[in-house]
Design a protein around this motif. Structure first.
Motif, PDB file in Angstrom:
ATOM      1  N   MET A   1       7.865  33.022 -62.515  1.00 56.12           N
ATOM      2  CA  MET A   1       7.047  31.994 -61.856  1.00 56.12           C
ATOM      3  C   MET A   1       7.576  31.735 -60.441  1.00 56.12           C
ATOM      4  SD  MET A   1       4.539  30.810 -63.779  1.00 56.12           S
ATOM      5  CE  MET A   1       4.178  29.054 -63.885  1.00 56.12           C
ATOM      6  N   ALA A   2       8.893  31.621 -60.327  1.00 55.49           N
ATOM      7  CA  ALA A   2       9.491  31.344 -59.015  1.00 55.49           C
ATOM      8  C   ALA A   2       9.219  32.494 -58.059  1.00 55.49           C
ATOM      9  CB  ALA A   2      10.987  31.112 -59.176  1.00 55.49           C
ATOM     10  N   ASN A   3       9.293  33.725 -58.562  1.00 58.87           N
ATOM     11  CA  ASN A   3       9.064  34.904 -57.720  1.00 58.87           C
ATOM     12  C   ASN A   3       7.656  34.957 -57.151  1.00 58.87           C
ATOM     13  OD1 ASN A   3      11.377  36.263 -57.423  1.00 58.87           O
ATOM     14  ND2 ASN A   3      10.843  37.995 -58.736  1.00 58.87           N
ATOM     15  N   GLU A   4       6.714  34.350 -57.857  1.00 59.40           N
ATOM     16  CA  GLU A   4       5.322  34.318 -57.377  1.00 59.40           C
ATOM     17  C   GLU A   4       5.017  33.011 -56.664  1.00 59.40           C
ATOM     18  OE1 GLU A   4       3.197  36.779 -57.377  1.00 59.40           O
ATOM     19  OE2 GLU A   4       4.538  38.112 -58.472  1.00 59.40           O
ATOM     20  N   GLY A   5       6.022  32.159 -56.493  1.00 56.80           N
ATOM     21  CA  GLY A   5       5.788  30.855 -55.873  1.00 56.80           C
ATOM     22  C   GLY A   5       4.841  30.011 -56.698  1.00 56.80           C
ATOM     23  N   ALA A   6       4.903  30.182 -58.026  1.00 62.59           N
ATOM     24  CA  ALA A   6       3.899  29.558 -58.903  1.00 62.59           C
ATOM     25  C   ALA A   6       4.487  28.461 -59.789  1.00 62.59           C
ATOM     26  CB  ALA A   6       3.264  30.637 -59.782  1.00 62.59           C
ATOM     27  N   GLU A   7       5.644  27.922 -59.393  1.00 60.67           N
ATOM     28  CA  GLU A   7       6.235  26.874 -60.228  1.00 60.67           C
ATOM     29  C   GLU A   7       5.250  25.714 -60.369  1.00 60.67           C
ATOM     30  OE1 GLU A   7       7.627  28.030 -57.386  1.00 60.67           O
ATOM     31  OE2 GLU A   7       9.807  28.047 -57.533  1.00 60.67           O
TER      32      GLU A   7
ATOM     33  N   PHE B   1       5.258  18.037 -65.646  1.00 61.19           N
ATOM     34  CA  PHE B   1       4.272  17.412 -66.522  1.00 61.19           C
ATOM     35  C   PHE B   1       3.469  18.469 -67.285  1.00 61.19           C
ATOM     36  CE2 PHE B   1       0.322  14.615 -66.845  1.00 61.19           C
ATOM     37  CZ  PHE B   1       0.859  13.830 -67.850  1.00 61.19           C
ATOM     38  N   CYS B   2       3.004  19.507 -66.561  1.00 61.37           N
ATOM     39  CA  CYS B   2       2.145  20.493 -67.221  1.00 61.37           C
ATOM     40  C   CYS B   2       2.882  21.754 -67.648  1.00 61.37           C
ATOM     41  CB  CYS B   2       0.976  20.879 -66.322  1.00 61.37           C
ATOM     42  SG  CYS B   2       1.464  21.798 -64.854  1.00 61.37           S
ATOM     43  N   SER B   3       4.064  22.023 -67.036  1.00 59.89           N
ATOM     44  CA  SER B   3       4.695  23.316 -67.327  1.00 59.89           C
ATOM     45  C   SER B   3       5.212  23.464 -68.758  1.00 59.89           C
ATOM     46  CB  SER B   3       5.773  23.658 -66.303  1.00 59.89           C
ATOM     47  OG  SER B   3       6.790  22.721 -66.338  1.00 59.89           O
ATOM     48  N   PRO B   4       5.740  22.414 -69.422  1.00 60.21           N
ATOM     49  CA  PRO B   4       6.217  22.657 -70.794  1.00 60.21           C
ATOM     50  C   PRO B   4       5.128  23.215 -71.715  1.00 60.21           C
ATOM     51  CG  PRO B   4       7.081  20.580 -69.998  1.00 60.21           C
ATOM     52  CD  PRO B   4       6.074  21.033 -68.983  1.00 60.21           C
TER      53      PRO B   4
ATOM     54  N   GLY C   1      -1.482  32.354 -58.906  1.00 53.34           N
ATOM     55  CA  GLY C   1      -0.038  32.647 -58.868  1.00 53.34           C
ATOM     56  C   GLY C   1       0.535  32.677 -60.270  1.00 53.34           C
ATOM     57  N   GLN C   2       0.127  31.733 -61.086  1.00 48.20           N
ATOM     58  CA  GLN C   2       0.604  31.680 -62.472  1.00 48.20           C
ATOM     59  C   GLN C   2       0.155  32.922 -63.240  1.00 48.20           C
ATOM     60  OE1 GLN C   2      -0.753  29.209 -60.856  1.00 48.20           O
ATOM     61  NE2 GLN C   2       0.456  27.358 -61.139  1.00 48.20           N
ATOM     62  N   LEU C   3      -1.102  33.330 -62.995  1.00 46.28           N
ATOM     63  CA  LEU C   3      -1.627  34.511 -63.705  1.00 46.28           C
ATOM     64  C   LEU C   3      -0.828  35.758 -63.330  1.00 46.28           C
ATOM     65  CD1 LEU C   3      -3.780  35.603 -65.631  1.00 46.28           C
ATOM     66  CD2 LEU C   3      -5.282  35.916 -63.666  1.00 46.28           C
ATOM     67  N   ARG C   4      -0.499  35.908 -62.035  1.00 47.04           N
ATOM     68  CA  ARG C   4       0.320  37.062 -61.614  1.00 47.04           C
ATOM     69  C   ARG C   4       1.682  37.012 -62.308  1.00 47.04           C
ATOM     70  NH1 ARG C   4      -1.558  35.738 -56.491  1.00 47.04           N
ATOM     71  NH2 ARG C   4       0.417  34.719 -55.980  1.00 47.04           N
ATOM     72  N   ALA C   5       2.298  35.833 -62.307  1.00 47.00           N
ATOM     73  CA  ALA C   5       3.638  35.698 -62.909  1.00 47.00           C
ATOM     74  C   ALA C   5       3.594  35.990 -64.404  1.00 47.00           C
ATOM     75  CB  ALA C   5       4.162  34.280 -62.666  1.00 47.00           C
ATOM     76  N   ILE C   6       2.572  35.480 -65.077  1.00 47.93           N
ATOM     77  CA  ILE C   6       2.469  35.671 -66.527  1.00 47.93           C
ATOM     78  C   ILE C   6       2.243  37.144 -66.845  1.00 47.93           C
ATOM     79  CG2 ILE C   6       1.010  35.162 -68.532  1.00 47.93           C
ATOM     80  CD1 ILE C   6       0.533  32.356 -67.106  1.00 47.93           C
ATOM     81  N   THR C   7       1.370  37.799 -66.062  1.00 47.01           N
ATOM     82  CA  THR C   7       1.098  39.223 -66.294  1.00 47.01           C
ATOM     83  C   THR C   7       2.369  40.042 -66.108  1.00 47.01           C
ATOM     84  OG1 THR C   7      -1.140  38.864 -65.477  1.00 47.01           O
ATOM     85  CG2 THR C   7      -0.396  41.140 -65.604  1.00 47.01           C
ATOM     86  N   LYS C   8       3.118  39.757 -65.050  1.00 51.08           N
ATOM     87  CA  LYS C   8       4.367  40.500 -64.803  1.00 51.08           C
ATOM     88  C   LYS C   8       5.387  40.214 -65.905  1.00 51.08           C
ATOM     89  CE  LYS C   8       3.905  41.113 -59.854  1.00 51.08           C
ATOM     90  NZ  LYS C   8       4.335  40.743 -58.499  1.00 51.08           N
ATOM     91  N   TYR C   9       5.461  38.947 -66.319  1.00 49.34           N
ATOM     92  CA  TYR C   9       6.424  38.582 -67.368  1.00 49.34           C
ATOM     93  C   TYR C   9       6.107  39.330 -68.667  1.00 49.34           C
ATOM     94  CZ  TYR C   9       8.728  35.861 -70.974  1.00 49.34           C
ATOM     95  OH  TYR C   9       9.475  35.498 -72.057  1.00 49.34           O
TER      96      TYR C   9
END
Ligand code: FES
Ligand code: FES
Length: 158
Positions: free
Chosen positions: A87-93, A97-100, A137-145
């Motif tokens: 997430m951090a690598n994609e700047g998608a933190e 409140f919502c991340s957990p 950004g989140q979608l990119r991070a999740i796909t890479k993860y």
């Protein structure tokens, strides 16, 4: 009524009201990663695992969890850290409140789906809302993860 619920591997025995929500039970016992959002099963913020499957704790009576196992983000620190790197690598933190809730569903998806397509990821996470940032950004991070073990070394281990 008396209930016994194992939370993150630790047994909790308590005397609760019949109508107590799992969300309130978990926060009362100090699992503050579990957030209260819409309380109407729409936002995904309160997501935890019941016997390793994601559920919405705002819509679950804790009495129904008697004898079962609950996992919250506090019990998945190592996996959550590995995902946070992407997430951090994609700047998608996202905010605390919502991340957990999002992380709980991403980690559940990892166990449930093999090589999900972008469409499958979007469908799986359709119930996780963010009120302030975009989703790309989140979608990119999740796909890479989720694809990090394909084609060699885990990026997070480098
Ligand atoms: S607080 Fe449970 S879905 Fe929104
Ligand atoms: S980043 Fe948390 S609600 Fe948008």
């Amino acid at each position: 009524m008396k209930i016994n619920i194992r939370v993150n591997g630790k047994m909790i025995s308590d005397d609760v009201a019949c109508d107590m929500l799992l969300l309130d039970f978990l926060r009362y016992h100090g699992f503050y990663s579990v957030k209260r959002g819409c309380e109407t099963s729409n936002c995904g913020l309160c997501t935890v695992w019941l016997d390793n499957k994601p559920i919405l704790s705002c819509s679950m009576l804790c009495a129904k969890c008697d004898g079962h196992e609950i996992t919250t983000l506090e019990g998945l620190k190592k996996d959550a850290e590995a995902f946070a790197y992407f997430m951090a690598n994609e700047g998608a933190e996202q905010c605390g409140f919502c991340s957990p809730g999002l992380i709980m569903n991403v980690l559940a998806m990892e166990k449930e789906l093999q090589h999900p397509t972008e469409e499958m990821i979007k469908n799986y996470l359709a119930g996780n809302l963010c009120r302030c940032t975009g989703y790309m950004g989140q979608l990119r991070a999740i796909t890479k993860y989720l694809n990090r073990h394909q084609g060699g070394k885990n990026e997070a281990d480098q």
